[in-house]
Design a protein around this motif. Structure first.
Motif, PDB file in Angstrom:
ATOM      1  N   ARG A 278       0.837  -1.197   0.000  1.00  0.00           N
ATOM      2  CA  ARG A 278       0.000   0.000   0.000  1.00  0.00           C
ATOM      3  C   ARG A 278       0.873   1.248   0.000  1.00  0.00           C
ATOM      4  O   ARG A 278       1.965   1.237   0.583  1.00  0.00           O
ATOM      5  N   PRO A 279       0.398   2.340  -0.613  1.00  0.00           N
ATOM      6  CA  PRO A 279       1.169   3.585  -0.549  1.00  0.00           C
ATOM      7  C   PRO A 279       1.366   4.052   0.887  1.00  0.00           C
ATOM      8  O   PRO A 279       2.393   4.634   1.225  1.00  0.00           O
ATOM      9  N   GLY A 280       0.390   3.765   1.750  1.00  0.00           N
ATOM     10  CA  GLY A 280       0.512   4.146   3.155  1.00  0.00           C
ATOM     11  C   GLY A 280       1.676   3.457   3.846  1.00  0.00           C
ATOM     12  O   GLY A 280       2.287   4.017   4.757  1.00  0.00           O
ATOM     13  N   ASP A 281       1.980   2.222   3.434  1.00  0.00           N
ATOM     14  CA  ASP A 281       3.124   1.511   4.005  1.00  0.00           C
ATOM     15  C   ASP A 281       4.428   2.236   3.673  1.00  0.00           C
ATOM     16  O   ASP A 281       5.319   2.363   4.516  1.00  0.00           O
ATOM     17  N   ILE A 282       4.518   2.704   2.436  1.00  0.00           N
ATOM     18  CA  ILE A 282       5.708   3.458   2.015  1.00  0.00           C
ATOM     19  C   ILE A 282       5.827   4.736   2.835  1.00  0.00           C
ATOM     20  O   ILE A 282       6.916   5.094   3.303  1.00  0.00           O
ATOM     21  N   ASP A 283       4.700   5.405   3.030  1.00  0.00           N
ATOM     22  CA  ASP A 283       4.723   6.647   3.799  1.00  0.00           C
ATOM     23  C   ASP A 283       5.157   6.399   5.248  1.00  0.00           C
ATOM     24  O   ASP A 283       5.900   7.199   5.824  1.00  0.00           O
ATOM     25  N   VAL A 284       4.711   5.295   5.821  1.00  0.00           N
ATOM     26  CA  VAL A 284       5.123   4.953   7.189  1.00  0.00           C
ATOM     27  C   VAL A 284       6.627   4.700   7.240  1.00  0.00           C
ATOM     28  O   VAL A 284       7.319   5.154   8.156  1.00  0.00           O
ATOM     29  N   VAL A 285       7.144   3.964   6.255  1.00  0.00           N
ATOM     30  CA  VAL A 285       8.582   3.705   6.199  1.00  0.00           C
ATOM     31  C   VAL A 285       9.360   5.017   6.182  1.00  0.00           C
ATOM     32  O   VAL A 285      10.331   5.193   6.932  1.00  0.00           O
ATOM     33  N   TYR A 286       8.924   5.947   5.354  1.00  0.00           N
ATOM     34  CA  TYR A 286       9.698   7.173   5.172  1.00  0.00           C
ATOM     35  C   TYR A 286       9.544   8.180   6.301  1.00  0.00           C
ATOM     36  O   TYR A 286      10.499   8.895   6.638  1.00  0.00           O
ATOM     37  N   THR A 287       8.374   8.241   6.915  1.00  0.00           N
ATOM     38  CA  THR A 287       8.214   9.180   8.033  1.00  0.00           C
ATOM     39  C   THR A 287       8.759   8.590   9.333  1.00  0.00           C
ATOM     40  O   THR A 287       9.129   9.339  10.242  1.00  0.00           O
ATOM     41  N   SER A 288       8.859   7.264   9.412  1.00  0.00           N
ATOM     42  CA  SER A 288       9.337   6.618  10.640  1.00  0.00           C
ATOM     43  C   SER A 288      10.828   6.301  10.614  1.00  0.00           C
ATOM     44  O   SER A 288      11.444   6.189  11.676  1.00  0.00           O
ATOM     45  N   GLY A 289      11.391   6.131   9.415  1.00  0.00           N
ATOM     46  CA  GLY A 289      12.770   5.664   9.357  1.00  0.00           C
ATOM     47  C   GLY A 289      13.726   6.477   8.517  1.00  0.00           C
ATOM     48  O   GLY A 289      14.943   6.254   8.580  1.00  0.00           O
ATOM     49  N   TYR A 290      13.223   7.439   7.737  1.00  0.00           N
ATOM     50  CA  TYR A 290      14.096   8.154   6.806  1.00  0.00           C
ATOM     51  C   TYR A 290      14.028   9.675   6.917  1.00  0.00           C
ATOM     52  O   TYR A 290      14.548  10.380   6.066  1.00  0.00           O
ATOM     53  N   PHE A 292      11.602  11.741   6.490  1.00  0.00           N
ATOM     54  CA  PHE A 292      10.721  12.494   5.587  1.00  0.00           C
ATOM     55  C   PHE A 292       9.772  13.318   6.447  1.00  0.00           C
ATOM     56  O   PHE A 292       9.249  12.837   7.451  1.00  0.00           O
ATOM     57  N   PRO A 293       9.532  14.583   6.077  1.00  0.00           N
ATOM     58  CA  PRO A 293       8.715  15.451   6.937  1.00  0.00           C
ATOM     59  C   PRO A 293       7.294  14.927   7.129  1.00  0.00           C
ATOM     60  O   PRO A 293       6.554  14.742   6.163  1.00  0.00           O
ATOM     61  N   ARG A 294       6.935  14.715   8.383  1.00  0.00           N
ATOM     62  CA  ARG A 294       5.603  14.195   8.700  1.00  0.00           C
ATOM     63  C   ARG A 294       4.504  15.152   8.245  1.00  0.00           C
ATOM     64  O   ARG A 294       3.410  14.729   7.893  1.00  0.00           O
ATOM     65  N   ARG A 295       4.802  16.460   8.238  1.00  0.00           N
ATOM     66  CA  ARG A 295       3.787  17.435   7.828  1.00  0.00           C
ATOM     67  C   ARG A 295       3.411  17.260   6.361  1.00  0.00           C
ATOM     68  O   ARG A 295       2.353  17.735   5.931  1.00  0.00           O
ATOM     69  N   ARG A 296       4.276  16.562   5.594  1.00  0.00           N
ATOM     70  CA  ARG A 296       3.959  16.300   4.183  1.00  0.00           C
ATOM     71  C   ARG A 296       3.361  14.910   3.993  1.00  0.00           C
ATOM     72  O   ARG A 296       3.004  14.531   2.877  1.00  0.00           O
ATOM     73  N   GLY A 297       3.287  14.130   5.088  1.00  0.00           N
ATOM     74  CA  GLY A 297       2.550  12.870   5.066  1.00  0.00           C
ATOM     75  C   GLY A 297       3.290  11.668   4.539  1.00  0.00           C
ATOM     76  O   GLY A 297       2.794  10.550   4.636  1.00  0.00           O
ATOM     77  N   GLY A 298       4.469  11.847   3.969  1.00  0.00           N
ATOM     78  CA  GLY A 298       5.177  10.745   3.324  1.00  0.00           C
ATOM     79  C   GLY A 298       5.243  10.998   1.832  1.00  0.00           C
ATOM     80  O   GLY A 298       4.448  11.780   1.285  1.00  0.00           O
ATOM     81  N   PRO A 299       6.157  10.351   1.118  1.00  0.00           N
ATOM     82  CA  PRO A 299       6.342  10.656  -0.308  1.00  0.00           C
ATOM     83  C   PRO A 299       5.138  10.389  -1.189  1.00  0.00           C
ATOM     84  O   PRO A 299       4.841  11.171  -2.098  1.00  0.00           O
ATOM     85  N   MET A 300       4.393   9.313  -0.921  1.00  0.00           N
ATOM     86  CA  MET A 300       3.265   8.981  -1.788  1.00  0.00           C
ATOM     87  C   MET A 300       2.074   9.908  -1.493  1.00  0.00           C
ATOM     88  O   MET A 300       1.365  10.333  -2.415  1.00  0.00           O
ATOM     89  N   PHE A 301       1.866  10.216  -0.221  1.00  0.00           N
ATOM     90  CA  PHE A 301       0.810  11.178   0.145  1.00  0.00           C
ATOM     91  C   PHE A 301       1.135  12.546  -0.433  1.00  0.00           C
ATOM     92  O   PHE A 301       0.257  13.237  -0.971  1.00  0.00           O
TER      93      PHE A 301
END
Length: 352
Positions: A278-290, A292-301
């Protein structure tokens, strides 16, 4: 309490001492032959039903599993450094991993207060695979004429916790060089610019914070990034030799778009291939481990928010005059952009 917990830790150099454990997590350096040797030994001594896990960040876990007589019990548990701080845990399913092993891995993640995300086997899994084109463009921008501080400054202004070149200095410039040496099939033979910046620094013995020089210069005992004149000059010369140096200044917008759009495109490929569910899984990976700014929701969001047509147009723009394959839009991204759809809408359709 600390002493009590530390007292529960037992060290050993004997494989036989693993006979009664429920889960073993291997975390040696990225060497396939060494990992296979360890798994063969763990397979020999561990009880039936025990889980054999690897912390590899890039290697083929299917191949590691085939070194055992119980590939259904083999799984990837990719912790992020420092593991006592970072909450992300990539749980990597091989072609043979049993469902009960995956369920146990998620239960273990919860017990360890980690955020577990499921991935299938792929080079770099979810996080590092998407990081590859992101960092590739950052390194290329330096060869084209942007200074490391300009690249990192643009990415940090976008919201990344730390610019990727500063990350390389912190982790050690040699780490990425060694990973590419261990995975030669992932290095294109027709692209001399591919991660060339790190190689140039490595060849000079400039490994980052560990020895005071990398993309930046560091005073003893300090992590403050200082301008590294020698590196800037050498990387500019390398860009001219490769014929990609530019006279005009490189804008912050271009830096962000080239790095982030390349990352998003790779994420779309992961969805297309089923590596990420799911795109949400990618967003969790990036906001939790890389970072990525949480205010932007993750790369796919974020891609959905600015419009996939914007991402598609950017990829097509930056492909001009460069290797087209590096910006070739994924089939899924192009289809969704042309329909005016989003990754979120696509995910909802998959449920049906």
């Amino acid at each position: 309490d600390v002493e009590k917990r530390m007292g529960l830790i037992r060290r050993t150099t004997r494989y036989e001492d693993f006979a009664d454990v429920d889960v073993a997590i291997e975390a040696v350096f990225e060497d396939m032959q060494l990992k296979k040797k360890i798994f063969t030994e763990l397979d020999r001594v561990m009880k039936p039903g025990a889980i054999l896990a690897t912390n590899t960040s890039t290697l083929d876990i299917n191949e590691i599993g085939r070194a055992t007589k119980r590939p259904a019990d083999v799984v990837g548990l990719h912790f992020f450094s420092p593991a006592n701080v970072m909450r992300l845990l990539e749980i990597v399913r091989t072609d043979a991993t049993a469902n009960d092993v995956i369920a146990t891995a998620f239960a273990l993640a919860k017990k360890l207060r980690k955020i577990g995300v499921l991935s299938k086997v792929s080079y770099g899994f979810i996080g590092n695979r998407m990081m590859d084109p992101y960092a590739r463009e950052a390194e290329r921008l330096v060869l084209e004429g942007a200074e490391p501080a300009e690249v990192d400054g643009a990415l940090e202004e976008f919201g990344m916790a730390m610019g990727i070149l500063a990350v390389f200095d912190m982790a050690g410039v040699d780490v990425g060089v060694k990973v590419r040496r261990a995975n030669p099939d992932q290095v294109p033979k027709d692209d001399p610019t591919f991660y060339r910046s790190s190689q140039v620094l490595f060849d000079q013995g400039w490994l980052g914070q560990k020895n005071g020089k990398g993309y930046y210069r560091y005073e003893a005992g300090s992590r403050e990034r200082l301008r590294h004149e020698e590196a800037i000059k050498l990387l500019a010369e390398e860009g001219r030799k490769l014929g990609i140096a530019r006279e005009e200044p490189i804008s912050r917008q271009e830096i962000v778009e080239r790095c982030i759009f390349a990352m998003i495109n790779e994420g779309a490929k992961l969805l297309e291939e089923g590596v990420a569910l799911r795109p949400g899984d990618i967003d969790v990976v990036y906001t939790s481990g890389y970072g990525f700014p949480r205010r932007r929701g993750g790369p796919m969001f974020y891609a959905d928010q600015i419009g996939l047509d914007t991402v598609l147009a950017g990829l097509e723009k930056y492909a001009k005059g460069r290797l087209p394959r590096d910006f070739e839009p994924s089939k899924l991204l192009r289809e969704l952009a042309e329909k005016g759809s989003t990754f979120a809408a696509w995910a909802e359709q998959q449920k049906g």
